[in-house]
Design an enzyme around this catalytic site. Structure first.
Site: not given
Ligand code: DX5
Ligand code: ZN
Length: 236
Positions: A21, A45, A47, A49, A78, A80, A148, A186
């Site tokens: 990620s 990956h 992320d 947000m 991903h 969010m 998650m 994740d």
């Molecule tokens: C959290 C993200 C994850 C995050 C995981 O909201 O969706 O993908 O990057 O990070 P680690 O591996 O540090 O928990």
């Molecule tokens: Zn993620």
């Protein structure tokens, strides 16, 4: 329908895949950081947000488009986001290969169909406190289920082992119906927690801080793979 370049191959459904990620990478040198894991990872990956579904803001389609010019990895985005439907086409055009929306937002059926129509690989995510029953009706319409193992929003949180019962339930449903669906976890994945997730049935392991927080990210990714491989059931 207009999309970007043809999607990269996701690999065999159910096969072990490591997905670093970039949330924990140095955003000032993303291309170099991604290059450091490109030979030890199947997916990247990404992320996304929106500051509404989760209390943090990260990146969007322009960054995906920039990274696309530097990497041939499968981009696992991903989302969010409270309203991912407004951005799916932009992600597809930017070079996303798969997008994952959260089942907690409205209109899951419509969003999954929209992703399919755009040629994206279709993912559906559930927060740690969202039950298996929320995912179950959609299993036949997805390519990936994401359980998650932290509450989304930030990297570096602790793995929640209590989610493993749900992971096992999703795995059983996938296998019982012979579905070509990947099962991703994740949050808090490292060489210690990866075997717990793999034993429960996960086959795609996302790791942010454990990989990009490591001095040699490629070694960290390899260590996670090695730890998970030993815990997977022989069928995968
Ligand atoms: C959290 C993200 C994850 C995050 C995981 O909201 O969706 O993908 O990057 O990070 P680690 O591996 O540090 O928990
Ligand atoms: Zn993620």
């Amino acid at each position: 329908m207009t999309t970007g370049a043809p999607a990269r191959h996701a690999g065999e459904p159910g096969a072990l895949k490591i997905a670093p990620s970039i949330l924990s990478a140095d955003f000032g040198s993303l291309a170099e950081e991604v290059g450091e894991v490109s030979s030890v990872a199947e997916w990247l990956h990404v992320d996304v947000m929106d500051g509404h579904f989760v209390p943090n803001v990260t990146i969007g389609p322009p960054v995906v488009a920039s990274l696309r010019r530097h990497s041939g990895l499968f981009f696992d985005c991903h989302l969010m986001m409270t309203d991912p439907g407004d951005f799916l086409e932009a992600f597809a055009k930017a070079g996303a290969d798969g997008c994952t929306v959260h089942v907690e937002v409205a209109d899951t059926t419509t969003l999954l169909a929209q992703m399919r129509g755009l040629g994206l690989r279709v993912g559906l995510a559930a927060n740690p406190d969202t039950p298996f029953e929320a995912l179950e009706p959609h299993l036949g319409a997805v390519d990936l289920v994401l359980c998650m193992t932290v509450f989304p929003g930030f990297g570096g949180q602790s793995f929640m082992p209590e989610v493993m019962d749900k992971v096992a339930a999703v795995r059983a449903a996938i296998d019982d119906a012979h579905l070509a669906v990947d099962l991703e976890v994740d949050g808090g994945i490292d060489p210690e927690t990866a075997p717990l997730a793999a034993r429960a049935g996960a086959n795609v392991l996302v790791a942010g801080s454990a990989i990009f927080g490591h001095e040699r990210p490629w070694e960290a990714a390899d260590a996670i793979r090695h730890a998970a491989r030993g815990a997977m059931t022989p069928s995968r």
